[in-house]
Every structure is written in structure tokens, then in C-alpha cells.
Design a protein around this motif. Structure first.
Motif, PDB file in Angstrom:
ATOM      1  N   LEU A  23      -6.206  27.044 -45.570  1.00 44.37           N
ATOM      2  CA  LEU A  23      -5.231  26.503 -44.597  1.00 44.37           C
ATOM      3  C   LEU A  23      -3.790  26.257 -45.329  1.00 44.37           C
ATOM      4  N   ILE A  24      -3.841  25.807 -46.603  1.00 43.58           N
ATOM      5  CA  ILE A  24      -2.685  25.594 -47.301  1.00 43.58           C
ATOM      6  C   ILE A  24      -1.783  26.871 -47.613  1.00 43.58           C
ATOM      7  N   GLY A  26      -1.958  29.647 -45.774  1.00 43.34           N
ATOM      8  CA  GLY A  26      -1.491  29.768 -44.446  1.00 43.34           C
ATOM      9  C   GLY A  26      -0.093  29.333 -44.211  1.00 43.34           C
ATOM     10  N   PHE A  27      -0.315  27.853 -44.579  1.00 43.70           N
ATOM     11  CA  PHE A  27       0.925  27.144 -44.531  1.00 43.70           C
ATOM     12  C   PHE A  27       2.134  27.387 -45.192  1.00 43.70           C
TER      13      PHE A  27
END
Lengths: 290, 166
Positions: A23-24, A26-27
Motif C-alpha cells: 500500500l505504501i 503504491g502510494f
């Protein structure tokens, strides 16, 4: 009492850490792409949530209606008297405006102006406020399935409310004119000086980039200039309350009191952008009579 | 059962946050029930639940806000993960400790948020601290403490924490 819990399920922890890292990453690496994926996939989730949201908003409105209708009637007599006085004044002004409108119509016919198509308006009801504290927005009960799209302007008969920033199938989020992250092209009605209207952190608005030689003064009305998509020319935004002129600055700015009180809006009108006449159409000269 | 409860929380938190909580404000700032829910879920059910439910709550809330969906999901997901990891290190958590913890966590999330959202220059860090972060953290701590106290007095929370992590 703090102790170390030894019954650690290492699998769950590993899965959680891997997901968090994904998630991080991707962010950080693909913010734009992931953003559109999240927003797109969020459609069904938004549709599911808008059901309970409408139910809660309906119950809330009924309670507010009962409160407004019966409990909060104290002080109505004085307000009623004041409104009657205002009505008398407005009737007089209305008569004058009718005269002016009739004269304008005659002159416009003489000049053979092209009739401009009025934008189609979608009526919507306010069902909620922003879920966070960082933006000033309202949620309305019309969404993508009703033809509402991002960047469309939102108004009330009194003036500009804001701009659509996000939609689900049956709801839309309106960024208010008083939000510092909103910007609308404005025009001082009396002096015809243009600028950008931006919200302030105090819940007011500010007209920026007014030319130094402008004769703007407190009490002047600011309307939309029609230079950006979403709003036709001439919609009321607010009234100037203070002019700020800094030494050696290239422009001056003005503080505005918005025409619409964002805390009291219940119904709004969404302007369908595609039907708003473009600047080119608006400025096209009338054809000379043969 | 757990999945159903999480579903109800995710779907129910949006109407409460956007319709009812604007009436419960401190200096115009409302509490963030998402932060409270994610912290409690992370602490009680562990880091995986905290991460997934946190991301879902952040995502759902951002669909009804001008905030972008990815930032909402990432912030709340990270918070749930951190709460889960913190919960692993304790077997007993009093409501008072939770109130202080929530106050600190809400402040930290509030301080990070304006940088991640890249807000207007008017909304600088000083403005954010006094006008959003501190009032919101106080409200989050009080509401979180009250919910936890209710759970603590009705259920055996320690046992619940141990069972959910087995």
C-alpha cells in the motif's frame, strides 16, 4: 500493567506487513494510477453506503423539521415584522428592476442579440457534510446517474455555493466557495475588474489579483466572470467587506462575505457544464441586419 | 460474524460522520470516528484486521469527502496496523491509558495529514495544530475512551483481545 504477549500469530503479522508495504509503495510510486483505481472501484461501495446515508439524512431532516416547526418558534414575531419591512423594500426594488428588464429586452431585440441557451439545472438536496475536518464540503443526493459530474458549478438562487469535486452513483461532494482549496474566476460588478475568488480559513472568501488601479471599494458585489468551466457569467459570489493593499505588491486583494451561508444550505442547483455557453459563444458579435 | 460487524462499521460510520457529528463539534471541528474505530479494532483484533478494516474505513470516508481515496485508505490502514502492533505488546489496557494513547495517535495522524494532502498555503502547520489537530484529538480521545470504557465494563476485553489473536 504492560506485558509482552507471547501468543503472536506470525502469519497474520507477516500478511499485514506485506500488505502495508504494498500500500505504501503504491502510494509513493503510482499515486495517480492507484488514485483512479480506488476512486473507480469505490463506485459500488459508495452506492452501498449512500443507502444508509440517505436514510439517516432523512431522519435527521424530519427531526430538524419538527424542531424548526414547533420548538424554535420563539422570536418569530420579531423576525416576521422585520421580514415584512424587507418585503416592502424588495417590492419597490422589484418594480424598478422590471422596468429595467423591459428596457433591456427592447434594446436587445433592436440589436438582434443571439438568444443564449440557459444552462440546465439539476435540483439536489444537501444530505451531509464532509466526513473529515480538512475540507469544507457538502454532500448532495444527486450523483453520476443523474448527470452530475466533477467540475460542475453548484448554486442557489442567492448565489454560488461551490463546485462538484467527486461523485458516486447517487451522491456528489461539493467543495464550498469558502474552502481555501477552491478557486473561481470572479468579477467586480461595478468596476469590471477580474480576479480569482478563493476561500479563507475563517469561512469567508477573498478576491485575489485585483489590479492596483482598480477603484474597488467595500460594498461592491463580486460575480462569476464566466472565464472558467462550470459557471456562466454574472452569478453572485459575495460582497466586498475590506480591501487589502500591500506596499510594493503587484495586485490588491479584497475580503468577501459570500452571498450564500454554507452552514444553512438545504437545497442547491447543479449547473450542467455542457450546456453553459462558452466564452467564445458569449462574446460573438451580433450579425448586422441585412 | 466478525466480517458482518466490520461491514456494519464501515457502512455505518459514513452517515454518522457526515450527518450526525457536525452537530457535535468543538470550535467547528468534529471528531473522527474513523480514527477511534480503527484504533480499537487494531488493538483488540490485531494488525491484519486493523490494516484491512482501517484501509476500508479510510476509503469509504474519503468517497464522501474532498480528500483523495488513496490517502484516506493509506492513513487509516497504517493507523490500524500500528494499533495492532501496539496491541500485541500489552495484555491489559485501562480506559485512561487508551484515552492518552488516542490523544497522542490522533495528534500524530493530524500532523501528518496536511502534508500528505498538500493543502492550500493558508492551511499551514500552525493553523492545522490549533484549528483542527488539537480539538479533534481531544474529541477522539474522549469518544474513544467512552466507547472503550463501555466495552471494558460490559465485556472481558483482555480475553477478547487474546481470543481474537489466537
Amino acid at each position: 500493567m504492560w506485558m509482552v504477549n507471547l501468543r503472536v500469530t506470525s502469519n497474520a503479522r507477516r500478511v499485514a506487513l506485506v500488505l502495508a508495504v504494498v500500500l505504501i509503495l503504491g502510494f509513493l510510486l503510482l499515486p495517480g494510477q492507484l488514485q483512479s483505481v480506488f476512486q473507480g472501484v469505490g463506485g459500488p461501495l459508495g452506492w452501498v453506503i449512500s443507502g444508509p446515508l440517505n436514510v439517516v439524512a432523512g431522519v435527521h431532516d424530519r427531526i430538524a423539521g419538527v424542531w424548526g416547526g414547533y420548538v424554535a418558534l420563539q422570536g418569530m414575531e420579531e423576525e416576521n415584522r422585520q421580514l415584512k419591512r424587507e418585503l416592502e423594500l424588495l417590492k419597490e426594488q422589484n418594480g424598478q428592476l422590471r422596468e429595467s428588464a423591459a428596457a433591456t429586452e427592447r434594446l436587445a431585440t433592436l440589436l438582434d442579440f443571439k438568444k443564449q441557451a440557459l444552462p440546465t439545472l439539476i435540483a439536489a438536496q444537501v444530505i451531509g457534510r464532509d466526513t473529515g475536518n480538512w475540507y469544507k464540503t457538502i454532500i448532495v443526493d444527486k450523483g453520476a446517474s443523474d448527470g452530475v459530474q466533477p467540475d460542475q458549478g453548484v448554486i442557489t438562487p442567492a448565489g454560488v455555493v461551490g463546485r462538484i469535486v467527486k461523485t458516486t452513483a447517487s451522491t456528489a461532494v461539493v467543495l464550498l466557495v469558502t474552502d481555501p482549496n477552491n478557486a473561481i474566476a470572479g468579477l467586480i460588478q461595478r468596476t469590471r475588474d477580474e480576479g480569482i475568488v478563493e476561500g479563507t480559513t475563517h469561512g469567508q472568501a477573498r478576491l485575489k489579483y485585483i489590479p492596483l488601479l482598480s477603484g474597488a471599494r467595500p460594498g461592491d458585489r463580486v460575480v462569476t466572470s464566466g472565464l472558467v468551466e462550470g459557471f456562466p457569467r454574472g452569478l453572485a459570489i459575495g460582497t466586498i467587506t475590506r480591501i487589502d493593499k500591500e506596499e510594493e505588491a503587484l495586485f490588491q486583494s479584497a475580503e468577501l462575505t459570500p452571498e450564500v451561508d454554507p452552514n444553512r444550505i438545504e437545497e442547491v442547483l447543479v449547473i450542467q457544464s455542457s450546456l453553459v455557453p462558452t466564452e467564445k459563444e458569449r462574446l460573438s458579435l451580433p450579425r448586422p441586419k441585412p | 460474524m466478525k466480517a458482518l460487524l466490520y461491514g456494519v462499521i464501515i457502512v455505518g460510520i459514513v452517515p454518522i460522520q457526515s450527518v450526525l457529528l457536525p452537530h457535535l463539534t468543538l470550535w467547528g471541528v468534529k471528531p473522527d470516528l474513523g480514527v477511534v474505530a480503527v484504533c480499537l479494532i487494531g488493538l483488540i483484533s490485531g494488525e491484519l484486521d486493523g490494516l484491512l478494516v482501517g484501509a476500508a474505513i479510510g476509503w469509504a470516508l474519503s468517497l464522501f469527502s474532498a480528500q483523495d481515496a488513496l490517502t484516506g485508505a493509506m492513513l487509516k490502514g497504517s493507523l490500524g496496523l500500528a494499533a495492532g502492533l501496539a496491541g500485541r505488546q500489552m495484555v491489559y489496557l485501562s480506559p485512561l491509558v487508551l484515552v492518552v494513547g488516542l490523544l497522542v495517535v490522533s495528534c500524530l495522524v493530524g500532523l501528518v495529514t496536511p502534508f500528505v494532502l498538500r493543502l492550500n498555503a493558508q492551511q499551514d502547520l500552525w493553523w492545522a495544530v490549533w484549528n483542527v489537530v488539537l480539538p479533534q484529538a481531544c474529541l477522539d480521545a474522549v469518544i474513544g475512551g467512552a466507547i472503550y470504557w463501555l466495552m471494558w465494563s460490559q465485556f472481558n476485553v483482555e480475553q477478547l483481545m487474546s481470543e481474537s489473536r489466537m
